[in-house]
Design a protein around this motif. Structure first.
Motif, PDB file in Angstrom:
ATOM      1  N   PRO A 111      -9.368 -58.134 -49.257  1.00 17.84           N
ATOM      2  CA  PRO A 111      -8.662 -59.384 -49.602  1.00 17.84           C
ATOM      3  C   PRO A 111      -7.460 -59.125 -50.504  1.00 17.84           C
ATOM      4  O   PRO A 111      -7.310 -58.049 -51.085  1.00 17.84           O
ATOM      5  CB  PRO A 111      -9.736 -60.171 -50.353  1.00 17.84           C
ATOM      6  N   GLN A 112      -6.639 -60.156 -50.642  1.00 24.12           N
ATOM      7  CA  GLN A 112      -5.511 -60.073 -51.573  1.00 24.12           C
ATOM      8  C   GLN A 112      -6.004 -60.089 -53.022  1.00 24.12           C
ATOM      9  O   GLN A 112      -5.409 -59.465 -53.896  1.00 24.12           O
ATOM     10  CB  GLN A 112      -4.561 -61.251 -51.344  1.00 24.12           C
ATOM     11  N   ASN A 113      -7.104 -60.830 -53.270  1.00 25.02           N
ATOM     12  CA  ASN A 113      -7.657 -60.935 -54.629  1.00 25.02           C
ATOM     13  C   ASN A 113      -9.172 -60.783 -54.601  1.00 25.02           C
ATOM     14  O   ASN A 113      -9.832 -61.233 -53.651  1.00 25.02           O
ATOM     15  CB  ASN A 113      -7.309 -62.284 -55.267  1.00 25.02           C
ATOM     16  N   GLU A 129      -9.994 -63.119 -46.008  1.00 17.89           N
ATOM     17  CA  GLU A 129      -8.859 -62.202 -46.141  1.00 17.89           C
ATOM     18  C   GLU A 129      -8.044 -62.480 -47.401  1.00 17.89           C
ATOM     19  O   GLU A 129      -7.466 -61.565 -47.982  1.00 17.89           O
ATOM     20  CB  GLU A 129      -7.962 -62.318 -44.906  1.00 17.89           C
ATOM     21  N   LYS A 130      -7.996 -63.734 -47.839  1.00 19.72           N
ATOM     22  CA  LYS A 130      -7.217 -64.056 -49.031  1.00 19.72           C
ATOM     23  C   LYS A 130      -7.960 -63.713 -50.318  1.00 19.72           C
ATOM     24  O   LYS A 130      -7.356 -63.244 -51.281  1.00 19.72           O
ATOM     25  CB  LYS A 130      -6.837 -65.540 -49.031  1.00 19.72           C
ATOM     26  N   GLU A 131      -9.272 -63.972 -50.326  1.00 16.56           N
ATOM     27  CA  GLU A 131     -10.000 -63.796 -51.584  1.00 16.56           C
ATOM     28  C   GLU A 131     -11.481 -63.533 -51.331  1.00 16.56           C
ATOM     29  O   GLU A 131     -12.104 -64.144 -50.475  1.00 16.56           O
ATOM     30  CB  GLU A 131      -9.843 -65.050 -52.455  1.00 16.56           C
ATOM     31  N   SER A 177     -15.448 -56.553 -51.028  1.00 16.26           N
ATOM     32  CA  SER A 177     -14.008 -56.339 -51.151  1.00 16.26           C
ATOM     33  C   SER A 177     -13.538 -55.233 -50.221  1.00 16.26           C
ATOM     34  O   SER A 177     -12.482 -55.334 -49.582  1.00 16.26           O
ATOM     35  CB  SER A 177     -13.657 -56.003 -52.603  1.00 16.26           C
TER      36      SER A 177
END
Length: 360
Positions: A58-60, A284-286, A53
């Motif tokens: 990431p966003q999540n 990058e998203k999760e 992380s």
């Protein structure tokens, strides 16, 4: 995958459950405070997920989870319906592993259902009740096979022979999980209670966090069993859990000489006890940890993300966790030749970071 918390009344089961799940199950000083099972979905602490992380930002970020079930306290005679015995045993049958809490502390303010503190006796009470129930299950199976066996059905004859071996071992006090007979795959279908993996949780007071005479006796007793043991001060863990801020919890842990809550070790041990491993997807998203059974093949792991991934599986692009941390990105790993391309027969390793290619 479920792990059931079991034990005699008033040994700290619900207190431990509350610590694990950060919920508020009733923890009271009287038998059968828990009647209907309390259920918690518990995130699995994993420092690798934290590192990924930080790397990907990431966003999540999503953890792997296990399901913990707090089951009503059992008493002597449960296999014959005493107390909440039948309900208790039925709830255990629905779990995949057992977390057996043993009281290993003295406290005159907390009553013991049998009047004195003796974790070995408590362990034997529950072990006996589970074994009696398993022998009843085996007897029923033998009866259902008797007709085929009597007319010479070789499969039925073999199965009856194996069942009798299990029953003999159970009558001697050996749990089914410690029996190693050939050709006993069909035993799994019976869901024997003593065939489930067990973690003995020795609940101690603050002065015994590194063990005491009670925990030493338990450790020596289970040497011959296929089981694990861990020591925890559930009361102290409960106090830590009540603190509002992460900073306060860390300060409390430091004062106790601990680097993390004891429940974290229990969760990880339970995860392992259930025969589970983790693989990761990262971007990058999760960044996410996914749960699989040990020795799962790549398409099975892909199916945990989406059934279409398994149906249309083409290949898996795999990066070892250590390589990702060492080189810092997927691109760098590719430049260093540290991405392997795997097919359907690849067995996923714990900690693999995987990108699946599929087509439907």
């Amino acid at each position: 995958m479920k792990c059931g918390i079991v034990g005699l009344p008033n040994v700290g089961k619900s207190t431990l459950f509350n610590c694990l799940s950060r919920s508020k199950a009733l923890a009271a000083n009287y038998p059968f405070a828990t009647i209907e099972p309390n259920v918690g979905i518990i995130p699995v602490p994993d420092r690798r997920l934290d590192k990924l992380s930080k790397l990907f930002k990431p966003q999540n970020t999503l953890s792997a989870t296990v399901e913990i079930v707090d089951i009503a306290g059992l008493v002597k005679g449960a296999s014959k319906g005493e107390g909440l015995g039948n309900k208790f045993l039925a709830n255990i049958k629905e779990t995949n592993a057992i977390m057996h809490v043993l009281r290993c502390f003295d406290d005159n303010n907390i009553t013991h259902v049998d009047g004195t503190i003796n974790p070995l006796r408590d362990k034997e009470i529950i072990d006996f009740e589970l074994m009696v129930k398993d022998m009843e299950t085996i007897d029923k199976k033998i009866n259902s096979l008797s007709r085929q066996a009597n007319i010479g059905d070789k499969v039925a004859v073999n199965q009856v022979d194996i069942l009798k071996k299990y029953k003999e071992k159970l009558s001697e006090g050996t749990p089914a999980r410690s029996c190693n007979f050939d050709n006993n795959e069909f035993i799994e279908e019976l869901h024997l209670l003593t065939d489930k993996p067990v973690l003995y949780v020795c609940n101690v007071d603050q002065d015994s966090m590194n063990g005491n005479n009670y925990t030493k006796a338990v450790s020596e007793k289970i040497q011959s069993e296929d089981a694990k043991m861990i020591i925890i001060a559930a009361g102290i863990e409960s106090e830590i859990n009540e603190l509002d801020s992460e900073e306060d919890r860390n300060d409390f842990l430091t004062d106790l000489g601990l680097n993390e809550p004891g429940v974290n070790k229990i969760i990880r041990t339970t995860y392992s006890l259930l025969g589970l491993e983790t693989f990761f997807t990262a971007g990058e998203k999760e960044v996410r940890a996914w749960t699989i059974k040990k020795n799962s093949f790549a398409p099975q792991a892909a199916g945990k993300i989406h059934t279409d991934f398994e149906k249309g599986f083409i290949r898996a692009e795999v990066i070892a966790f250590d390589d990702m941390i060492r080189y810092g990105s997927e691109l760098a790993c590719r430049d260093k030749g540290r991405i392997s391309v795997e097919g359907k027969t690849y067995q996923v390793k714990d900690g693999d970071i995987i990108h699946f290619r599929f087509n439907v």
